[in-house]
Scaffold this motif. Structure first.
Motif, PDB file in Angstrom:
ATOM      1  N   ALA A   1       0.816  -1.212   0.000  1.00 35.14           N
ATOM      2  CA  ALA A   1       0.000   0.000   0.000  1.00 35.14           C
ATOM      3  C   ALA A   1       0.852   1.265   0.000  1.00 35.14           C
ATOM      4  CB  ALA A   1      -0.920   0.007   1.221  1.00 35.14           C
ATOM      5  N   LEU A   2       2.171   1.110   0.062  1.00 32.57           N
ATOM      6  CA  LEU A   2       3.064   2.268   0.159  1.00 32.57           C
ATOM      7  C   LEU A   2       3.499   2.709  -1.234  1.00 32.57           C
ATOM      8  CD1 LEU A   2       5.308   0.993   3.097  1.00 32.57           C
ATOM      9  CD2 LEU A   2       3.157   2.283   3.225  1.00 32.57           C
ATOM     10  N   ALA A   3       3.401   3.986  -1.504  1.00 31.34           N
ATOM     11  CA  ALA A   3       3.787   4.520  -2.810  1.00 31.34           C
ATOM     12  C   ALA A   3       5.264   4.266  -3.068  1.00 31.34           C
ATOM     13  CB  ALA A   3       3.486   6.011  -2.872  1.00 31.34           C
ATOM     14  N   GLU A   4       5.563   3.698  -4.216  1.00 34.87           N
ATOM     15  CA  GLU A   4       6.930   3.324  -4.556  1.00 34.87           C
ATOM     16  C   GLU A   4       7.840   4.556  -4.561  1.00 34.87           C
ATOM     17  OE1 GLU A   4       9.366   0.874  -8.034  1.00 34.87           O
ATOM     18  OE2 GLU A   4       7.180   1.145  -8.144  1.00 34.87           O
ATOM     19  N   GLY A   5       8.998   4.397  -3.925  1.00 28.86           N
ATOM     20  CA  GLY A   5       9.987   5.457  -3.891  1.00 28.86           C
ATOM     21  C   GLY A   5       9.774   6.497  -2.814  1.00 28.86           C
ATOM     22  N   GLU A   6       8.672   6.371  -2.037  1.00 27.11           N
ATOM     23  CA  GLU A   6       8.371   7.377  -1.019  1.00 27.11           C
ATOM     24  C   GLU A   6       8.590   6.885   0.404  1.00 27.11           C
ATOM     25  OE1 GLU A   6       4.530   9.114  -1.425  1.00 27.11           O
ATOM     26  OE2 GLU A   6       4.770   9.547  -3.565  1.00 27.11           O
ATOM     27  N   TRP A   7       8.937   5.604   0.559  1.00 28.50           N
ATOM     28  CA  TRP A   7       8.969   5.004   1.891  1.00 28.50           C
ATOM     29  C   TRP A   7      10.237   4.195   2.110  1.00 28.50           C
ATOM     30  CZ3 TRP A   7       5.020   5.587   5.516  1.00 28.50           C
ATOM     31  CH2 TRP A   7       3.852   6.212   5.048  1.00 28.50           C
TER      32      TRP A   7
END
Length: 216
Positions: free
Chosen positions: A178-184
């Protein structure tokens, strides 16, 4: 979510949970979740969102450490009980908590705005679960953290009382997906065991712990 007594999600709306809380003076232990304590005790307090806050133990613990907490639950009975516990703890704690009744499968938190979003034992079917986690992740401010704790599927093999529906249980990729790729940055994706006694029988329980930090 499940109550550990075999009830299914479609049965568990506001009235189910109100009756569940009315059935006992205290449903849960009154202590904060041990994984919440372990994963957040070193964080600098800011704004926290506690999803599925129940009788308020996690929210009270966070508020006592200086967090400004929005605590959300579907049960008005649970929230009234939690607010009473907060009042007993004093204005220094109670004044840091906003209690909000909402069905989190239909409610969207303001985004982004929280330095910590925590969801403890939210057991839903895959589609609403994915929507919930995506919405909660979006509510985390840059530099903030997202913490999910859940019963791991391995619990279905140990005999500990759980809902008999395998789809309600999940592994870490249900959260990290559920985590936006490249943001976490995923800091923890782990399964932790402990001994728990239920109805005079001791079981090994498995808890999924996922903690991620949104890049600043």
């Amino acid at each position: 979510m499940t109550d550990g007594h075999g009830s299914l999600p479609e049965e568990m709306g506001e009235e189910f949970w109100n009756e569940r809380y009315r059935s006992s003076e205290r449903i849960w232990s009154g202590r904060p979740n041990r994984h919440l304590v372990a994963e957040t005790e070193d964080l600098v307090p800011g704004r926290a969102l506690d999803v599925g806050s129940g009788e308020g133990a996690d929210a009270l613990w966070l508020a006592a450490r200086g967090w400004q907490v929005t605590a959300v639950d579907i049960s008005s009975v649970a929230l009234d009980r939690a607010a009473a516990h907060a009042a007993e703890a004093g204005e220094g704690v109670a004044g840091r908590i906003t209690w909000l009744r909402a069905d989190v499968t239909r409610w969207a938190p303001p985004t982004p705005g929280f330095d910590l979003v925590t969801a403890q034992f939210m057991h839903l079917y895959p589609n609403p679960r994915a929507r919930l986690f995506a919405g909660l992740a979006a509510a985390v401010a840059p530099g903030g953290e997202f913490l999910v704790v859940a019963h791991h599927p391995k619990d279905l093999e140990t005999g500990v009382p759980r809902s008999p529906v395998p789809e309600l249980f999940y592994e870490g990729d249900a959260v990290t997906g559920a985590l936006a790729e490249g943001e976490w940055d995923v800091l923890v994706d782990d399964v932790r065991t402990a001994e728990q006694t239920v109805d005079e029988t001791t079981h090994t329980v498995h808890d999924l712990v996922v903690r991620a930090r949104r890049r600043a």
